[in-house]
Design a protein around this motif. Sequence first.
Motif, short mmCIF file in Angstrom:
data_model
loop_
_atom_site.label_atom_id
_atom_site.label_comp_id
_atom_site.label_asym_id
_atom_site.label_seq_id
_atom_site.Cartn_x
_atom_site.Cartn_y
_atom_site.Cartn_z
N CYS A 53 0.84 -1.19 0.00
CA CYS A 53 0.00 0.00 0.00
C CYS A 53 0.88 1.24 0.00
N ASP A 55 0.41 5.70 0.19
CA ASP A 55 -0.40 6.91 0.32
C ASP A 55 -0.41 7.63 -1.03
N ARG A 56 -1.61 7.90 -1.54
CA ARG A 56 -1.72 8.55 -2.85
C ARG A 56 -1.29 10.02 -2.80
N TRP A 61 3.99 8.39 -5.17
CA TRP A 61 2.79 7.90 -5.84
C TRP A 61 2.72 8.20 -7.34
N GLU A 65 2.19 5.14 -9.73
CA GLU A 65 0.92 5.12 -10.45
C GLU A 65 1.11 4.80 -11.93
N ARG A 124 -4.04 -1.38 -9.54
CA ARG A 124 -3.97 -0.39 -8.47
C ARG A 124 -5.40 -0.13 -8.03
N ALA A 126 -7.87 1.99 -5.43
CA ALA A 126 -8.01 3.08 -4.46
C ALA A 126 -8.63 2.52 -3.19
N ALA A 127 -8.04 2.88 -2.04
CA ALA A 127 -8.53 2.43 -0.74
C ALA A 127 -8.33 3.56 0.26
N ASP A 129 -7.23 6.95 1.59
CA ASP A 129 -6.19 7.85 1.11
C ASP A 129 -4.99 7.11 0.51
N HIS A 130 -5.06 5.79 0.46
CA HIS A 130 -3.98 4.96 -0.07
C HIS A 130 -4.42 4.26 -1.35
N ALA A 131 -3.47 3.60 -1.97
CA ALA A 131 -3.75 2.69 -3.07
C ALA A 131 -3.14 1.34 -2.70
#
Length: 169
Positions: A53, A55-56, A61, A65, A124, A126-127, A129-131
């Motif tokens: 994981c 943080d986006r 990131w 990404e 990837r 999205a979860a 504020d993280h990915a």
Amino acid sequence: MAVTPLDADSFRTLLRRQAATVTVVTAPGSPPVGFTATSFTSVSLRPPLVSFCLDRGSSSWPTVERAGHVAVHLLGEEQHEVARTFATSGIDRFAAHRGWRWGPYGVPLLDSPVAWLVCRVTQRVAAGDHAIVLAEPVQGQHAGGGAPLIYHMGRYASLTSPPEEQAAA
């Protein structure tokens, strides 16, 4: 009895009690990126899949990404400084840690981890504020029987020297 949701600080305090292996994930770019992660886990054997994981909002990131491949380095118990370097924001982590080389798919490989995996990013998700990054290992190597670096209660430790009990912050 009313149940109140956990705030971010309470959640972090509870999860500090979970021991985790320490990894550094690297990705190719100009410049390359790397970050310390304790969220690495195996997901599946058939097909082989791992996840970590990120943080986006982190500086790493945007590169992760877009990355087609990443490397995951399982750090050894003596690699506290490597973990700290790649956990430090606002620095050129690869200039601060000179022990690395270019690997397959242009992925930076750190010197002397317990093991490393080069992985093809497959998804990837999205979860919050993280990915969650899912990846398929395509190459790997281990250094033998080295003990892993562990993160527990806000400290780096090893299996032979468990962290001292600390009061919750």
